[in-house]
Design an enzyme around this catalytic site. Structure first.
Site, PDB file in Angstrom:
ATOM      1  CE1 TYR A  28      -4.327  -2.488   4.680  1.00  0.00           C
ATOM      2  CE2 TYR A  28      -3.421  -0.286   4.344  1.00  0.00           C
ATOM      3  CZ  TYR A  28      -3.908  -1.461   3.828  1.00  0.00           C
ATOM      4  OH  TYR A  28      -3.995  -1.637   2.460  1.00  0.00           O
ATOM      5  CB  SER A  78      -0.875   0.003   1.256  1.00  0.00           C
ATOM      6  OG  SER A  78      -1.423   1.287   1.475  1.00  0.00           O
TER       7      SER A  78
HETATM    8  P1  NAP Z   1     -11.478  -5.953  -0.953  1.00  0.00           P
HETATM    9  O1  NAP Z   1     -12.274  -5.411  -2.088  1.00  0.00           O
HETATM   10  O2  NAP Z   1     -11.900  -5.639   0.445  1.00  0.00           O
HETATM   11  O3  NAP Z   1     -11.372  -7.550  -1.139  1.00  0.00           O
HETATM   12  C1  NAP Z   1     -10.670  -8.277  -0.186  1.00  0.00           C
HETATM   13  C2  NAP Z   1     -10.389  -9.662  -0.722  1.00  0.00           C
HETATM   14  O4  NAP Z   1      -9.601 -10.362   0.243  1.00  0.00           O
HETATM   15  C3  NAP Z   1     -11.645 -10.475  -0.932  1.00  0.00           C
HETATM   16  O5  NAP Z   1     -11.416 -11.387  -1.982  1.00  0.00           O
HETATM   17  C4  NAP Z   1     -11.792 -11.215   0.383  1.00  0.00           C
HETATM   18  O6  NAP Z   1     -12.491 -12.459   0.280  1.00  0.00           O
HETATM   19  C5  NAP Z   1     -10.339 -11.467   0.739  1.00  0.00           C
HETATM   20  N1  NAP Z   1     -10.129 -11.539   2.170  1.00  0.00           N
HETATM   21  C6  NAP Z   1     -10.336 -10.575   3.095  1.00  0.00           C
HETATM   22  N2  NAP Z   1     -10.060 -11.033   4.328  1.00  0.00           N
HETATM   23  C7  NAP Z   1      -9.668 -12.325   4.183  1.00  0.00           C
HETATM   24  C8  NAP Z   1      -9.283 -13.348   5.079  1.00  0.00           C
HETATM   25  N3  NAP Z   1      -9.230 -13.163   6.398  1.00  0.00           N
HETATM   26  N4  NAP Z   1      -8.973 -14.547   4.575  1.00  0.00           N
HETATM   27  C9  NAP Z   1      -9.008 -14.770   3.246  1.00  0.00           C
HETATM   28  N5  NAP Z   1      -9.383 -13.856   2.338  1.00  0.00           N
HETATM   29  C10 NAP Z   1      -9.705 -12.644   2.806  1.00  0.00           C
HETATM   30  O7  NAP Z   1      -9.948  -5.534  -1.057  1.00  0.00           O
HETATM   31  P2  NAP Z   1      -9.210  -4.457  -1.999  1.00  0.00           P
HETATM   32  O8  NAP Z   1      -9.586  -3.103  -1.540  1.00  0.00           O
HETATM   33  O9  NAP Z   1      -9.367  -4.837  -3.417  1.00  0.00           O
HETATM   34  O10 NAP Z   1      -7.687  -4.678  -1.531  1.00  0.00           O
HETATM   35  C11 NAP Z   1      -6.896  -5.733  -2.049  1.00  0.00           C
HETATM   36  C12 NAP Z   1      -5.482  -5.551  -1.526  1.00  0.00           C
HETATM   37  O11 NAP Z   1      -4.986  -4.287  -1.935  1.00  0.00           O
HETATM   38  C13 NAP Z   1      -5.380  -5.580   0.008  1.00  0.00           C
HETATM   39  O12 NAP Z   1      -4.196  -6.233   0.386  1.00  0.00           O
HETATM   40  C14 NAP Z   1      -5.333  -4.109   0.376  1.00  0.00           C
HETATM   41  O13 NAP Z   1      -4.656  -3.902   1.586  1.00  0.00           O
HETATM   42  C15 NAP Z   1      -4.557  -3.542  -0.806  1.00  0.00           C
HETATM   43  N6  NAP Z   1      -4.795  -2.109  -1.044  1.00  0.00           N
HETATM   44  C16 NAP Z   1      -6.046  -1.675  -1.347  1.00  0.00           C
HETATM   45  C17 NAP Z   1      -6.238  -0.320  -1.611  1.00  0.00           C
HETATM   46  C18 NAP Z   1      -7.605   0.231  -1.987  1.00  0.00           C
HETATM   47  O14 NAP Z   1      -7.754   1.466  -2.034  1.00  0.00           O
HETATM   48  N7  NAP Z   1      -8.582  -0.607  -2.308  1.00  0.00           N
HETATM   49  C19 NAP Z   1      -5.169   0.568  -1.509  1.00  0.00           C
HETATM   50  C20 NAP Z   1      -3.914   0.074  -1.199  1.00  0.00           C
HETATM   51  C21 NAP Z   1      -3.732  -1.278  -0.975  1.00  0.00           C
HETATM   52  P3  NAP Z   1     -14.130 -12.518   0.471  1.00  0.00           P
HETATM   53  O15 NAP Z   1     -14.714 -11.886  -0.763  1.00  0.00           O
HETATM   54  O16 NAP Z   1     -14.450 -13.960   0.569  1.00  0.00           O
HETATM   55  O17 NAP Z   1     -14.442 -11.732   1.702  1.00  0.00           O
END
Ligand code: NAP
Length: 253
Positions: free
Chosen positions: A160, A147
């Site tokens: 985080y 991130s």
């Molecule tokens: P998201 O839409 O919240 O999706 C999370 C994904 O991870 C889902 O597939 C979920 O599965 C799975 N997951 C969550 N908790 C889990 C657990 N305990 N065990 C197994 N699977 C789990 O996430 P996102 O925003 O796309 O983020 C993806 C990655 O990018 C993360 O590592 C996040 O920290 C990073 N990131 C995101 C952003 C942003 O702005 N979105 C920015 C920087 C970094 P289910 O569908 O089954 O719940």
């Protein structure tokens, strides 16, 4: 021949959001994709359907991360899927994308909240890498999703951001360890990226978030997926142990 034909990929957390975008892109590039999820099986099925509709091949893998036995559950499900769909148990590309955010004021972080964030975002990826290496051929690819918050301050996300700092260390140290096998290990750092959360439908919130990027918009999963696909390809063979800023210039200040 597609770039990744005859390759297999596991994308953790690819039922939704950025992970889904990555899985779909790797599927378009020809990889057989294991679409991992925790509890949202319907969403994972949808990711698989999209990949197949675009001419690719994929299957789902369920495993809750951050709980005892998580990596065993993931590995067993992956092995069964690979046997069925690829006829052999080899993983060429591992993308650690599953993660949870904190959203807790610095005064309110508890040891329990901290432990949960570490378990899902840092401990699970480390031991997933360790286990998957037993089935990863030389020349494999490991990409960890970090991130931009390891580079810019957001007091609501101290714990985080600490876990994301930790996942970047997998890249640095494992890259040195795996160099002799031609396996690359890199970190990709998104900025604010539209993952379908209702906040992205709120015009005021969207405007504020858009201002963080030099390009004046929030990221889309495909913006991150294209970077990950490059790192997964042969073209990126000379890049390892790197931190790749995929934040749309959000770290420029
Ligand atoms: P998201 O839409 O919240 O999706 C999370 C994904 O991870 C889902 O597939 C979920 O599965 C799975 N997951 C969550 N908790 C889990 C657990 N305990 N065990 C197994 N699977 C789990 O996430 P996102 O925003 O796309 O983020 C993806 C990655 O990018 C993360 O590592 C996040 O920290 C990073 N990131 C995101 C952003 C942003 O702005 N979105 C920015 C920087 C970094 P289910 O569908 O089954 O719940």
């Amino acid at each position: 021949m597609s770039k990744l034909s005859n390759r297999t990929a596991l994308v953790t957390g690819s039922s939704r959001g950025i992970g889904r975008g990555i899985a779909e892109r790797l599927g378009r590039d020809g990889a057989l994709v294991a679409v991992h999820y925790a509890s949202n099986g319907e969403a994972a099925d949808q990711t698989v359907k999209t990949i197949i509709a675009e001419g690719g091949n994929a299957f789902t893998v369920q495993a809750e991360l951050g709980v005892p036995g998580d990596v065993d559950t993931l590995f067993d499900a992956l092995r069964a899927g690979l046997e069925q769909h690829a006829g052999k148990v080899e993983l060429d590309i591992l993308v650690n994308c599953a993660g949870i955010m904190g959203g807790v004021a610095p005064e309110d972080i508890t040891p329990e909240i901290f432990d949960r964030l570490v378990a899902v975002n840092a401990k699970a990826p480390l031991f997933i890498v360790q286990r998957m290496l037993s089935i990863m051929p030389d020349g494999g690819r490991i990409i960890n999703v970090s991130s931009g918050l390891t580079r810019v301050a957001n007091p609501q996300e101290i714990a985080y951001a600490m876990t994301k700092g930790a996942i970047e260390m997998i890249g640095l140290h494992y890259a040195r360890h795996l160099g002799p096998r031609g396996i690359t290990v890199n970190s990709v750092a998104p900025g604010v990226t539209n993952n379908g959360h209702p906040a992205f439908d709120n015009p005021e919130a969207l405007e504020q978030m858009s201002k963080l990027s030099a390009f004046g918009r929030v990221g889309e999963p495909r913006d991150i997926a294209d970077v990950v696909a490059f790192l997964a390809s042969d073209d990126a063979r000379w890049i390892t142990g790197a931190f790749i800023d995929a934040s749309g210039g959000s770290l420029l200040g």
